[in-house]
Design a protein around this motif. Structure first.
Motif, short mmCIF file in Angstrom:
data_model
loop_
_atom_site.label_atom_id
_atom_site.label_comp_id
_atom_site.label_asym_id
_atom_site.label_seq_id
_atom_site.Cartn_x
_atom_site.Cartn_y
_atom_site.Cartn_z
N LEU A 180 26.56 27.94 43.92
CA LEU A 180 25.98 28.64 42.77
C LEU A 180 25.03 27.72 42.02
CD1 LEU A 180 28.75 30.70 40.93
CD2 LEU A 180 26.64 31.57 41.90
N LYS A 181 25.48 26.50 41.77
CA LYS A 181 24.66 25.55 41.02
C LYS A 181 23.35 25.22 41.74
CE LYS A 181 28.29 23.04 38.58
NZ LYS A 181 28.94 21.72 38.48
N ALA A 200 21.78 27.28 43.89
CA ALA A 200 21.02 28.49 44.23
C ALA A 200 19.71 28.53 43.46
CB ALA A 200 21.85 29.73 43.92
N ARG A 201 18.65 28.82 44.16
CA ARG A 201 17.33 28.90 43.54
C ARG A 201 16.73 30.31 43.67
NH1 ARG A 201 19.17 25.32 41.28
NH2 ARG A 201 18.71 23.13 41.58
N ASP A 237 17.82 34.80 44.00
CA ASP A 237 18.84 35.82 43.79
C ASP A 237 19.78 35.94 44.98
OD1 ASP A 237 17.70 36.41 41.35
OD2 ASP A 237 16.75 38.26 42.01
N ASN A 281 20.79 33.71 47.37
CA ASN A 281 21.78 32.64 47.47
C ASN A 281 22.79 32.70 46.33
OD1 ASN A 281 20.54 31.70 49.77
ND2 ASN A 281 19.40 30.10 48.72
N TRP A 282 22.30 33.00 45.13
CA TRP A 282 23.19 33.13 43.96
C TRP A 282 24.21 34.25 44.21
CZ3 TRP A 282 24.04 30.66 39.34
CH2 TRP A 282 24.70 31.38 38.34
N ASN A 283 23.73 35.41 44.67
CA ASN A 283 24.62 36.55 44.88
C ASN A 283 25.63 36.29 45.99
OD1 ASN A 283 23.59 38.12 42.81
ND2 ASN A 283 22.05 39.07 44.10
N ALA A 303 28.77 36.37 36.94
CA ALA A 303 27.74 35.66 37.71
C ALA A 303 26.89 36.65 38.50
CB ALA A 303 28.37 34.64 38.64
N PRO A 353 20.08 33.80 38.49
CA PRO A 353 20.44 32.55 39.16
C PRO A 353 20.30 31.35 38.22
CG PRO A 353 19.06 33.87 40.58
CD PRO A 353 19.07 34.56 39.23
N GLY A 354 21.33 30.51 38.22
CA GLY A 354 21.32 29.31 37.41
C GLY A 354 21.74 29.51 35.97
#
Length: 103
Positions: free
Chosen positions: A41-42, A44-45, A47, A49-51, A76, A81-82
């Motif tokens: 998560l940290k 992720a750059r 949407d 990868n974040w998801n 989250a 993201p971020g």
């Protein structure tokens, strides 16, 4: 913010029975997996990868009945993201889960 480990502890106890070493091992494996998703998560750059990381964290939390982590992972999924508040919340929940390991 107070966090309740009750459901997670009950799930681990149901799996481990009276075996304290197994209980510690299961808690450690849970925490290690959750920390790995937090790291993703940290980093992720975008949407996507974040998801993916948030969904994996949510699935892990649901599997172990870790309600506080489940709620944080859901936040989250609804955040950009971020988003630092979401990351800090997940860090706080995981820090709380880690406390019994440090005893």
């Amino acid at each position: 913010m107070a966090y309740d480990n009750g459901a997670l502890d009950a799930t681990l106890a149901a799996a481990a029975g009276d075996d304290a070493a197994l209980m510690r091992e299961l808690r450690s494996a849970f925490l290690e997996s959750a920390l790995r998703q937090l790291d993703l998560l940290k980093r992720a750059r975008c949407d996507g990868n974040w998801n993916v990381a948030a969904m994996r964290l949510k699935g892990l939390a649901a599997s172990f009945h870790a309600d506080d982590l489940l709620a944080a992972a859901e936040r989250a999924l609804n955040a950009a993201p971020g988003e630092p508040m979401v990351v800090r919340e997940i860090e706080a929940v995981l820090h709380n889960f880690a406390r019994p390991l440090r005893r």
